[in-house]
Design a protein around this motif. Sequence first.
Motif, PDB file in Angstrom:
ATOM      1  N   ALA A 220     151.813   1.476  55.347  1.00 22.09           N
ATOM      2  CA  ALA A 220     151.861   2.084  54.012  1.00 22.09           C
ATOM      3  C   ALA A 220     150.607   1.802  53.199  1.00 22.09           C
ATOM      4  CB  ALA A 220     153.086   1.586  53.252  1.00 22.09           C
ATOM      5  N   ASP A 221     150.181   2.794  52.440  1.00 27.43           N
ATOM      6  CA  ASP A 221     149.170   2.590  51.414  1.00 27.43           C
ATOM      7  C   ASP A 221     149.805   2.003  50.159  1.00 27.43           C
ATOM      8  OD1 ASP A 221     146.919   3.812  52.831  1.00 27.43           O
ATOM      9  OD2 ASP A 221     148.048   5.666  52.608  1.00 27.43           O
ATOM     10  N   ARG A 222     151.033   2.461  49.887  1.00 22.76           N
ATOM     11  CA  ARG A 222     151.792   1.946  48.750  1.00 22.76           C
ATOM     12  C   ARG A 222     153.246   1.784  49.147  1.00 22.76           C
ATOM     13  NH1 ARG A 222     151.563   5.751  43.828  1.00 22.76           N
ATOM     14  NH2 ARG A 222     150.731   7.325  45.267  1.00 22.76           N
ATOM     15  N   VAL A 223     153.882   0.773  48.579  1.00 22.88           N
ATOM     16  CA  VAL A 223     155.327   0.615  48.675  1.00 22.88           C
ATOM     17  C   VAL A 223     155.890   0.800  47.272  1.00 22.88           C
ATOM     18  CG1 VAL A 223     157.240  -0.940  49.205  1.00 22.88           C
ATOM     19  CG2 VAL A 223     155.187  -0.935  50.647  1.00 22.88           C
ATOM     20  N   VAL A 224     156.892   1.663  47.161  1.00 23.25           N
ATOM     21  CA  VAL A 224     157.540   1.944  45.883  1.00 23.25           C
ATOM     22  C   VAL A 224     158.957   1.395  45.938  1.00 23.25           C
ATOM     23  CG1 VAL A 224     158.415   3.789  44.388  1.00 23.25           C
ATOM     24  CG2 VAL A 224     156.139   3.990  45.418  1.00 23.25           C
ATOM     25  N   GLU A 233     158.772  -0.630  40.368  1.00 21.48           N
ATOM     26  CA  GLU A 233     157.358  -0.968  40.514  1.00 21.48           C
ATOM     27  C   GLU A 233     156.857  -0.497  41.879  1.00 21.48           C
ATOM     28  OE1 GLU A 233     156.102  -5.149  41.136  1.00 21.48           O
ATOM     29  OE2 GLU A 233     158.234  -5.657  40.915  1.00 21.48           O
ATOM     30  N   GLY A 234     155.547  -0.505  42.024  1.00 22.00           N
ATOM     31  CA  GLY A 234     154.952  -0.110  43.296  1.00 22.00           C
ATOM     32  C   GLY A 234     153.545  -0.662  43.401  1.00 22.00           C
ATOM     33  N   GLY A 235     153.057  -0.704  44.633  1.00 23.29           N
ATOM     34  CA  GLY A 235     151.705  -1.195  44.840  1.00 23.29           C
ATOM     35  C   GLY A 235     151.414  -1.341  46.315  1.00 23.29           C
ATOM     36  N   ALA A 236     150.243  -1.873  46.638  1.00 26.44           N
ATOM     37  CA  ALA A 236     149.874  -2.121  48.027  1.00 26.44           C
ATOM     38  C   ALA A 236     150.888  -3.095  48.640  1.00 26.44           C
ATOM     39  CB  ALA A 236     148.469  -2.701  48.100  1.00 26.44           C
ATOM     40  N   PRO A 237     151.231  -2.926  49.920  1.00 26.04           N
ATOM     41  CA  PRO A 237     152.287  -3.737  50.525  1.00 26.04           C
ATOM     42  C   PRO A 237     152.091  -5.239  50.356  1.00 26.04           C
ATOM     43  CG  PRO A 237     151.641  -1.982  52.022  1.00 26.04           C
ATOM     44  CD  PRO A 237     150.693  -1.924  50.875  1.00 26.04           C
ATOM     45  N   GLU A 238     150.917  -5.745  50.667  1.00 28.37           N
ATOM     46  CA  GLU A 238     150.706  -7.188  50.602  1.00 28.37           C
ATOM     47  C   GLU A 238     150.899  -7.719  49.190  1.00 28.37           C
ATOM     48  OE1 GLU A 238     150.444  -9.427  52.962  1.00 28.37           O
ATOM     49  OE2 GLU A 238     150.721  -7.803  54.396  1.00 28.37           O
ATOM     50  N   ALA A 239     150.390  -6.982  48.212  1.00 32.99           N
ATOM     51  CA  ALA A 239     150.514  -7.427  46.820  1.00 32.99           C
ATOM     52  C   ALA A 239     151.970  -7.414  46.377  1.00 32.99           C
ATOM     53  CB  ALA A 239     149.673  -6.535  45.911  1.00 32.99           C
ATOM     54  N   LEU A 240     152.686  -6.348  46.730  1.00 32.83           N
ATOM     55  CA  LEU A 240     154.074  -6.242  46.301  1.00 32.83           C
ATOM     56  C   LEU A 240     154.952  -7.284  46.984  1.00 32.83           C
ATOM     57  CD1 LEU A 240     155.821  -4.345  44.447  1.00 32.83           C
ATOM     58  CD2 LEU A 240     156.570  -3.256  46.549  1.00 32.83           C
ATOM     59  N   PHE A 241     154.720  -7.502  48.273  1.00 30.88           N
ATOM     60  CA  PHE A 241     155.547  -8.459  48.993  1.00 30.88           C
ATOM     61  C   PHE A 241     155.278  -9.906  48.566  1.00 30.88           C
ATOM     62  CE2 PHE A 241     155.725  -5.344  52.822  1.00 30.88           C
ATOM     63  CZ  PHE A 241     156.671  -4.588  52.149  1.00 30.88           C
ATOM     64  N   LYS A 242     154.010 -10.201  48.277  1.00 29.13           N
ATOM     65  CA  LYS A 242     153.657 -11.583  47.927  1.00 29.13           C
ATOM     66  C   LYS A 242     153.964 -11.914  46.480  1.00 29.13           C
ATOM     67  CE  LYS A 242     150.015 -12.368  51.363  1.00 29.13           C
ATOM     68  NZ  LYS A 242     148.560 -12.602  51.571  1.00 29.13           N
ATOM     69  N   ALA A 243     153.792 -10.938  45.591  1.00 30.76           N
ATOM     70  CA  ALA A 243     153.938 -11.242  44.160  1.00 30.76           C
ATOM     71  C   ALA A 243     154.589 -10.094  43.409  1.00 30.76           C
ATOM     72  CB  ALA A 243     152.570 -11.574  43.554  1.00 30.76           C
ATOM     73  N   PRO A 244     155.854  -9.760  43.739  1.00 31.59           N
ATOM     74  CA  PRO A 244     156.540  -8.700  42.987  1.00 31.59           C
ATOM     75  C   PRO A 244     156.683  -9.114  41.521  1.00 31.59           C
ATOM     76  CG  PRO A 244     158.101  -9.898  44.381  1.00 31.59           C
ATOM     77  CD  PRO A 244     156.729 -10.363  44.767  1.00 31.59           C
ATOM     78  N   GLN A 245     156.503  -8.154  40.624  1.00 31.60           N
ATOM     79  CA  GLN A 245     156.466  -8.467  39.198  1.00 31.60           C
ATOM     80  C   GLN A 245     157.841  -8.439  38.545  1.00 31.60           C
ATOM     81  OE1 GLN A 245     153.391  -9.386  37.681  1.00 31.60           O
ATOM     82  NE2 GLN A 245     153.011  -9.468  39.896  1.00 31.60           N
ATOM     83  N   HIS A 246     158.740  -7.636  39.070  1.00 32.28           N
ATOM     84  CA  HIS A 246     160.039  -7.436  38.430  1.00 32.28           C
ATOM     85  C   HIS A 246     161.112  -8.243  39.150  1.00 32.28           C
ATOM     86  CE1 HIS A 246     163.468  -5.444  36.577  1.00 32.28           C
ATOM     87  NE2 HIS A 246     162.629  -4.846  35.740  1.00 32.28           N
TER      88      HIS A 246
END
Length: 259
Positions: A220-224, A233-246
């Motif tokens: 994925a380029d983005r995970v939503v 929320e959504g973002g690049a997989p590594e960023a979302l998996f490591k540091a989800p904001q919500h």
Amino acid sequence: MAEAPQHNPGPSPDRAPAVALTGVQKWFGDFHVLRDISLAVDEGEKIVICGPSGSGKSTLIRCINGLETHDAGRIVVDGTELTRDLRTLETIRSEIGMVFQSFNLFPHLSVLDNLTLAPQWVRGVKRAEAEQAALALLDRVRIADQARKFPGQLSGGQQQRVAIARALAMNPRVMLFDEPTSALDPEMVKEVLDVMTSLAEQGMTMLVVTHEMGFARAVADRVVFMDRGEIVEGGAPEALFKAPQHERTQAFLSQILGG
């Protein structure tokens, strides 16, 4: 081992998105299933949509190709806005391939005939040409040797690969996948994900509803992340998996990823 696909950096400011949703709303009676959904998908981008059951993921995918009607907002595919006019629906469906959780193959037709029916009837392709293209697609999804069999003679993983090939037979610009591995036995999941990864590597624009986070991380380029009808929320997989904001994303991923 195949090289990891190059991730798309995101939508280009110089080109209209392949798919654009703006303020999309959907109700089932009193149930507000999609709440003000806005999402732009660039050509060649791969987006994985995840979230708990009932969050609206499958409804969102089904709205994009008109299997469900949206009640408000705009859906535009390759420059054509989806309306209740049958002509726009036909135009958009000609650009989109759809792969379902259940394979939806015609059980009374051979694998080859499942692939050649729509190109002949919808596109007016001659049978010999349609068969040649179908055999190439079956080779692409690694089951060319199953062309003369019927769906009931195939494993679930093989049937889903036929379903992917059938969608590709219409030369779509966008592929939608609605939990394509959830009905499969675990040993069959990898063969389907391998085909989807290959499509991604070849530059296909893809929206994939799935809980296969390994696939999301690799492709994925983005995970939503969706919950209660909203994109949380959504973002690049590594960023979302490591540091989800919500906190809702954090709770979901802790269950899915086991962390």
